[in-house]
Scaffold this active site. Structure first.
Site, PDB file in Angstrom:
ATOM      1  CG  LEU A 202       8.411  -6.365   0.641  1.00 13.75           C
ATOM      2  CD1 LEU A 202       8.825  -5.523  -0.561  1.00 13.75           C
ATOM      3  CD2 LEU A 202       7.400  -7.415   0.247  1.00 13.75           C
TER       4      LEU A 202
ATOM      5  CB  ILE B 104      12.847  -9.658   9.158  1.00 21.07           C
ATOM      6  CG1 ILE B 104      13.647 -10.120   7.950  1.00 21.07           C
ATOM      7  CG2 ILE B 104      12.374 -10.813  10.035  1.00 21.07           C
ATOM      8  CD1 ILE B 104      14.991 -10.760   8.320  1.00 21.07           C
ATOM      9  CD  GLU B 105       6.339  -7.144   4.544  1.00 24.51           C
ATOM     10  OE1 GLU B 105       5.387  -7.220   3.751  1.00 24.51           O
ATOM     11  OE2 GLU B 105       6.528  -6.149   5.277  1.00 24.51           O
ATOM     12  CB  VAL B 106       8.713 -11.124   1.717  1.00 24.73           C
ATOM     13  CG1 VAL B 106       8.628 -12.072   0.529  1.00 24.73           C
ATOM     14  CG2 VAL B 106       7.293 -10.719   2.114  1.00 24.73           C
TER      15      VAL B 106
END
Length: 264
Positions: free
Chosen positions: A117, A158-160
């Site tokens: 995300l 590195i998101e969600v």
């Protein structure tokens, strides 16, 4: 590691060995608190950097953000990156195109980019929601990571992303992977100081953990502020302020001479 300011090589050498902690800080007070708490990495607005920042946070690894949309051309990104590095940054965050990331790396500027995300590009992945919940979506994240490797980035937020997916990717890439809501299988855990301190009003992200309730304390202080101002206003209206102790005195003979001078 906290005995000196770590380099990119120091950070990469810790990949797979232990999890680092990272915070988004936006004030010198938060930066100083991060330093004293032993936080290894911080994300900062470029304007926060400078001598005062390094005075209060001499050993944290600082990543100023070159926010997407604030710059257009590679030259603009380069100029901003060099300014940030001269001001005390150790790397730059950049979610721009691979060409721009490659250009920054060609000039020796360490770049941390972003997968999963990406808030500034969330429209392409369906808005503000998890990414990588299907095999195809997870594969697209892996391809993005490999492209960042090729472009020369050293790290990526590195998101969600599902923790299992993030752990597999982190284990297979040379990039230093910084988890924001992507589980414990990455190389660092990243939260915003606002969320940690309970300063966030309204929606708090699922991945955030709140350790204090600063919002309630700010509300209490605001009530105290209003009350103090109201008491001051009332004192002015009643004549309680200023009292004799607040005034500057003048000798009686000097006051008499002054009266004579202006009254003839």
């Amino acid at each position: 590691m906290k005995s000196k300011r770590p380099t990119v090589a120091d950070i990469l050498a810790l990949k797979g060995k232990r999890q680092l902690s990272m915070l988004r800080v936006v004030t010198l007070e938060e930066a100083e608190a991060a330093e004293k708490a032993g936080i290894e990495m911080v994300s900062v607005p470029p304007a926060l950097l400078g001598p005062a920042f390094r005075e209060v946070a001499p050993t944290v690894f600082a990543v100023p953000g070159l926010e997407y949309g604030d710059f257009i051309t590679a030259e603009e990104y380069l100029r901003a990156a060099f300014q940030a590095m001269r001001a005390g940054g150790d790397a730059v965050y950049c979610a721009a195109s691979l060409g721009i990331i490659r250009r920054l790396r060609d000039e020796g500027i360490p770049v941390c980019s972003h997968v999963g995300l990406i808030p500034s590009k969330a429209t392409w992945t369906g808005g503000f929601k998890a990414v990588g919940k299907t095999a195809e979506s997870a594969l697209s994240i892996w391809h993005a990571v490999k492209a960042l490797e090729e472009a020369g980035a050293f790290a990526a937020e590195i998101e969600v992303v599902p923790s299992e997916v993030a752990a597999i990717i982190s284990a297979k890439t040379s990039l230093f992977m910084i988890s924001m809501g992507a589980g414990a299988g990455c190389d660092a855990q990243y939260l915003f100081a606002d969320d940690v301190l309970g300063q966030t009003r309204g929606h708090v992200p699922r991945h955030a953990k709140t350790y204090r309730d600063f919002a309630a304390e700010y509300d209490r202080l605001q009530l105290e502020r209003i009350t103090a101002f109201r008491e001051f206003r009332n004192d002015v209206e009643s004549g309680a302020y200023p009292a004799d102790r607040h005034n500057v005195g003048v000798p009686a003979d000097e006051l008499s001479r002054f009266n004579t001078m202006i009254n003839g």
